[in-house]
Design an enzyme around this catalytic site. Structure first.
Site, PDB file in Angstrom:
ATOM      1  N   GLU A  92       0.913   5.608   0.799  1.00  0.00           N
ATOM      2  CA  GLU A  92       0.277   6.852   1.219  1.00  0.00           C
ATOM      3  C   GLU A  92       0.843   7.956   0.344  1.00  0.00           C
ATOM      4  OE1 GLU A  92      -2.176   6.972   3.259  1.00  0.00           O
ATOM      5  OE2 GLU A  92      -2.038   4.892   3.936  1.00  0.00           O
ATOM      6  N   HIS A 128      -4.775   3.493   7.536  1.00  0.00           N
ATOM      7  CA  HIS A 128      -4.226   4.672   6.862  1.00  0.00           C
ATOM      8  C   HIS A 128      -2.756   4.890   7.189  1.00  0.00           C
ATOM      9  CE1 HIS A 128      -7.878   5.796   4.897  1.00  0.00           C
ATOM     10  NE2 HIS A 128      -8.539   5.900   6.034  1.00  0.00           N
ATOM     11  N   ASP A 183       0.864  -1.178   0.000  1.00  0.00           N
ATOM     12  CA  ASP A 183       0.000   0.000   0.000  1.00  0.00           C
ATOM     13  C   ASP A 183       0.898   1.224   0.000  1.00  0.00           C
ATOM     14  OD1 ASP A 183      -2.762   1.190   0.308  1.00  0.00           O
ATOM     15  OD2 ASP A 183      -1.761   2.083   2.044  1.00  0.00           O
ATOM     16  N   ASP A 214      -2.296  -0.822   6.431  1.00  0.00           N
ATOM     17  CA  ASP A 214      -3.257  -1.185   5.388  1.00  0.00           C
ATOM     18  C   ASP A 214      -2.794  -2.413   4.614  1.00  0.00           C
ATOM     19  OD1 ASP A 214      -4.814   0.889   6.172  1.00  0.00           O
ATOM     20  OD2 ASP A 214      -4.474   2.147   4.408  1.00  0.00           O
TER      21      ASP A 214
END
Length: 689
Positions: A505, A644, A503, A649
């Site tokens: 961000e 998050h 994942d 995640d």
């Protein structure tokens, strides 16, 4: 049968029917609309609710942990939900009882595992256990740290080690070198050796020098088949360099002393002139000549020991000569493409050699003979010659001149189109060996002759069995059962694949508009297990401001990324971490778009297959209202932690993937190719970034 109407009455009836047709049509339309509205308001929601309940029930059936069905507003559904939940609770209670019995029965196994963990934790040597294909099954923490230091990827805080469960050991070692060692071990097993092993020294891609001892792991049937192997590793780069430097210094000093003493000897010879009394001259000369001779003898002895030390610092091993000839016959024939036979072979000879490098020298010379002189067959012979072994690579046909032989000796060895850093002369120096070319005119036979060192003893040197130590928190012995598959990845079952679940961000939601990655997190799934300890997590300096609106979501501020590496440093490490795996993400199209836009800057492409848990959830649960990460996690009983954050995640997504695979199997989706193809049929597959 009714009575026919007279013609006037029929005409009247037709007229009345025509006048009332619009009213009848309107009534039919209103009735139909009312029926459709009633269906949409009452029947369709109930039908969709039953379908959603069926999907949730399937998830409950396949759940590995206790899972609760949500309450239903309809009374008839709520009663069914309570009944299903009661059955599931009974099943979970039975599972708990079985698990308790298994735990009690396996207490002794856990005790042995804990002992193994303690041994491996204290071991100062790196230990790696691999299956037959070179996939890592177990390693200790020292191996993890050592391999991480050997990695060519940037050294980041969050991963990118070369070692890992399910990874290939050939990311560090040349596969041919390990195969060569395994073949020698297999030969010794066939002869009945109790604890066969092989040793070799190799350089890694990062330029380090490793010494490895390889021992086989045989199958449980006891028929001698090798299921895998254990590697015990030492990084000898520094010690080898230091010892070599000291040896070369000593060797230089002794050579210089010998030259000085030779000059002194010449000066003494000049004293033969009649400048001194004859009696004193003879007496003085006798004493000096004696001392000079003694010093020369001592210096020669030191020089010999120094040279011997230089040669033996690259470890050689004792090997039966007939075993090496048998191995070389097969390998030279396979590499050179001509028949190779074994001639005279002394079965009692034991050699001290680095069999891999010597075999490369034979293949190199045989290949040059075949390519440049059209030699159609070769022969290997082995016999004793004085205190050494005589190995001949012979052929019938063209002779080779001395200049050509010298060129072949100093050129880097070429094997199968690849150029190796060593030359034949390097191999000879490593063994303190000699080589020359000879030709017998009467028999029209020519040969390269090697004089090789003999082993110190006549019996095979077998290393004592070493305790198999390592840190069992890094292990998966079930991989011993994984066999090689030549099929394409799309044809592989989902349960057999290795996944990197990741994942990102980002500063925003517009990858094409300049938004950048500010964190990457990933974990690996191997053999149906989430390896939380083999994770990747790294903050990244995006080189731009982080919008205030996104900070409450991901919690990453400008101060947190200040001083962190840029994406050009991080992405190579993540690329290596994800190598040879299937990428998995939630709404993966978003993350993959960022990676694709970085290709021109980094030169890295993520070309492996990609699975999206968003699409997979929509595939197995098409009647659920939401496929957000939290909604899927709640539906499948996955605890959400660290939401998050990139790694948080990724870990949740990995747990979801493991719970989706049984549901996909129920839907007839077993292979990677099926999962990818069916995912593209879902509504959400239309999302583009």
């Amino acid at each position: 049968m009714g009575l026919p109407l007279p013609a006037p009455e029929r005409a009247r009836f037709a007229e009345l029917a025509l006048r009332g047709a619009p009213l009848l049509a309107l009534g039919w339309a209103v009735g139909t609309a009312a029926a459709v509205a009633a269906l949409q308001r009452w029947w369709l929601p109930r039908a969709q609710a039953w379908q959603a309940l069926a999907e949730q029930t399937r998830a409950l059936v396949n759940a590995a942990e206790p899972l609760r069905l949500p309450a239903r507003p309809a009374a008839d559904q709520q009663m069914l939900v309570q009944t299903i939940q009661a059955l599931a609770d009974q099943r979970d209670a039975l599972r708990a009882d079985i698990a308790a019995e298994v735990a009690r029965a396996s207490a002794s196994v856990r005790q042995e595992r804990n002992r193994l963990a303690a041994l491996m934790a204290e071991l100062t040597q790196s230990v790696v256990v691999c299956n037959r294909e070179g996939r890592i099954l177990l390693y200790n923490n020292r191996a993890r740290m050592q391999f991480r230091a050997l990695s060519e990827a940037p050294q980041l805080a969050g991963g990118a080690e070369l070692v890992g469960i399910g990874r290939s050991i050939y990311a560090v070692f040349d596969q041919r070198l390990v195969a060569h060692a395994l073949e020698r071990v297999q030969q010794r097993l066939a002869r009945g050796a109790a604890h066969p092993s092989a040793q070799f020294v190799t350089t890694t891609r990062a330029g380090q020098l490793l010494r490895a001892q390889l021992a086989p792991v045989t199958d449980a049937d006891g028929d001698g088949d090798i299921d895998g192997f254990v590697l015990m590793l030492d990084n000898i780069t520094r010690s080898f360099e230091e010892e070599t430097a000291r040896g070369q210094l000593l060797h230089g000093l002794t050579e210089g002393s010998r030259a000085a003493l030779a000059s002194a000897q010449a000066a003494l010879d000049m004293l033969d002139y009649d400048d001194l009394e004859p009696e004193m001259r003879e007496r003085f000369l006798g004493v000096l000549r004696h001392e000079v001779a003694t010093l020369v003898e001592r210096v020669d002895a030191v020089a010999r020991r120094s040279a011997e030390a230089l040669r033996t610092r690259w470890p050689l091993e004792d090997m039966r000569g007939s075993e090496f000839v048998e191995l070389a016959t097969r390998q030279v024939a396979a590499q050179c493409g001509v028949p190779v036979t074994a001639g005279e072979v002394d079965a009692l000879l034991w050699l001290r050699l680095d069999s891999f490098s010597l075999l490369q020298a034979l293949v190199h010379l045989g290949g040059r003979l075949v390519e440049e002189f059209g030699v159609r067959s070769l022969q290997l012979r082995l016999a004793r010659e004085g205190g050494r072994a005589r190995l001949d690579l012979a052929w019938v046909g063209h002779a080779v001149n001395t200049e050509t032989v010298m060129g072949w000796e100093i050129d880097p060895m070429r094997i199968g189109g690849e150029v190796h850093p060593l030359s034949v002369r390097d191999v000879l120096e490593r063994h303190d060996a000699e080589m020359w070319f000879e030709r017998h005119r009467a028999s029209h036979q020519a040969f390269f002759r090697f004089l090789l060192p003999l082993a110190g003893g006549a019996d095979e040197v077998v290393a004592e069995a070493q305790p198999l130590d390592g840190r069992p928190e890094f292990f998966d012995f079930d991989l011993f059962a994984v066999t090689g598959a030549d099929n394409q990845l799309d044809e592989r079952p989902l349960t057999e694949l290795v996944y990197t679940v990741f994942d990102t961000e980002t500063t925003g939601l517009d990858p094409a508009g300049g938004d950048q990655i500010i964190q990457i997190g990933a974990a690996r799934v191997v053999n149906g297990r989430l390896l939380r300890h083999e994770s990747f997590e790294q903050l990244i300096d995006p080189g731009r401001d982080i919008p205030e609106a996104g900070i409450p979501i991901h919690g990453i501020t400008a101060q947190m990324v200040a001083g962190q590496p840029r994406i050009e440093q991080v992405l190579p490490a993540f690329h290596q971490f994800a190598r040879d795996t299937v990428l998995v993400g939630h709404n993966a199209a978003f993350d993959m778009r960022f990676l694709q836009l970085l290709e021109p800057r980094t030169g890295l492409r993520f070309q492996q297959p990609v699975l999206d848990t968003l699409l997979l959830s929509a595939l197995v649960h098409p009647h659920q209202e939401s496929h957000r990460l939290e909604a899927i996690a709640e539906r499948l009983g996955v605890a959400v932690r660290g939401r998050h954050t990139a790694l948080g995640d990724a870990l949740v997504t990995a747990e979801i993937l493991l719970r989706l695979i049984p549901l996909l199997r129920e839907a007839g989706i077993v292979t990677l190719g099926q999962a990818r193809a069916r995912s593209q049929e879902t509504y959400y597959a239309r999302l583009k970034y």
